[in-house]
Design an enzyme around this catalytic site. Sequence first.
Site, mmCIF file in Angstrom:
data_model
loop_
_atom_site.group_PDB
_atom_site.id
_atom_site.type_symbol
_atom_site.label_atom_id
_atom_site.label_comp_id
_atom_site.label_asym_id
_atom_site.label_seq_id
_atom_site.Cartn_x
_atom_site.Cartn_y
_atom_site.Cartn_z
ATOM 1 N N LYS A 193 0.773 -1.293 0.043
ATOM 2 C CA LYS A 193 -0.081 -0.056 0.070
ATOM 3 C C LYS A 193 0.879 1.113 -0.060
ATOM 4 O O LYS A 193 2.090 1.226 0.554
ATOM 5 C CB LYS A 193 -0.761 0.368 1.227
ATOM 6 C CG LYS A 193 -1.648 1.277 1.429
ATOM 7 C CD LYS A 193 -2.371 1.498 2.807
ATOM 8 C CE LYS A 193 -3.348 2.711 2.976
ATOM 9 N NZ LYS A 193 -3.620 2.861 4.374
ATOM 10 N N GLU A 238 -8.931 11.766 12.525
ATOM 11 C CA GLU A 238 -8.107 10.721 12.832
ATOM 12 C C GLU A 238 -7.263 11.071 14.170
ATOM 13 O O GLU A 238 -6.167 12.097 13.987
ATOM 14 C CB GLU A 238 -7.042 10.224 11.730
ATOM 15 C CG GLU A 238 -6.481 8.979 11.838
ATOM 16 C CD GLU A 238 -6.185 8.181 10.737
ATOM 17 O OE1 GLU A 238 -5.529 6.986 10.935
ATOM 18 O OE2 GLU A 238 -6.473 8.613 9.564
#
Length: 432
Positions: A193, A238
């Site tokens: 990723k 977040e």
Amino acid sequence: MSQTDDAVQAASARLVVRTVAVDETEPLIPRADPRHPLVWMRRGEGIVGLGEVVRIEATGPTRVEDAAAAWTSLAARAEVDDRVGLPGTGLVAFGAFAFADESEATSVLIVPELVMGRRDGRAWVTRISLDPVDETDASGSADPAELDVELPEPAPKRQVPRVAFTPGSLPPEAYETAVAEAVRRIDAGELEKVVLARQLVGELHEDAGLRATINRLAEDYPDTWVFAVDGLIGASPETLVRVDHGTVSARVLAGTASRGAGDASDRERALALAASEKDRAEHALAVESAVKRLAPHTARLDTSPEPFTLQLPNLWHLATDLKGTLGDGSSSLDLVRAVHPTAAVAGTPRRIALPAIAELEGFDRGRYAGPVGWIDGGGDGEWAIALRCAQVDPDGTVTAYAGCGIVHDSVPADELAETVMKFRPIVEAFGG
């Protein structure tokens, strides 16, 4: 690491810190400095700072360690009289750190002269100075009744400034090309990723506009961390790490879907996100990374049994909460150093993803996706990942950022569309 003259002066003069309870500090954001706002808010609670007593600056690979060491030394010399004892009282510094080791952006810790705060229905004011103050009794403790805690009047509500954004150094077509190349490398087995971002650039012409922009973010996205530190402003969903009296917590986000047009469509999109193999795989990599880096510092660390869908006004995220008990006495900045950059904003494996980001994006992220938050004199604090954000430079240049996690089945056009969704909070906050 470098320190300003004020920080050097602080080396020979202790900080004097006084926190007292007050009846009311609302509203907080309209009391912030319009040109140099210091803000940390969520759900109407948090802290706002005014002025600057000490500024610690750091750059390079050891920027977090250097800033943490300077802060520990500064805090150890401070004389603190905290009559409230809540997170955010006493000695605090607001901080923002560059994403990359090689970034030209300066990482900062800023100690304000005055801090106004609200939490759990209580309000307070903290005054911080470099030199010993006169209003002390024989024991050296301040009499709260003698402290000057007069608050600045809130500014009248203003319209948000209108900033016209245009693509930055990685325009849409080039972004899709970068995503396609990232997928090729992932399919070739080079990495699992990588998170790729792009920019929008505009110009701010109003000196007093930042307060209105921050207030818009707080009103539209109350469940996020709304922040302003040294020109970096945003609304991040977040939590990178939070430390409070030996307890550590974090929230990992990875996997995104747009909101539906109606209730039924909205529920369908949330369910589809929760069932998406692509998004769940991307999310699992981010959670694994966070657990791996936090676990060595904890005596216990628990995670949500399954990812849950987090609803924001403009999109859905897959989320996992982590909570545990510290096992080694780490400060919040120690944990920031341990976990940054997370797989949610960098990739997996990190040592491969970071150079790929530098190559494929082709620009300096600055403080985007870096740690932003605050730390107190005991090392506790709250830090988020600087997302849904923009950096406002002294010349009025506004650079907004948005990125996506790229995995093996990412589609370039879909990832570009996701960045448009993620730009929405900051673009609308600037009148777009």
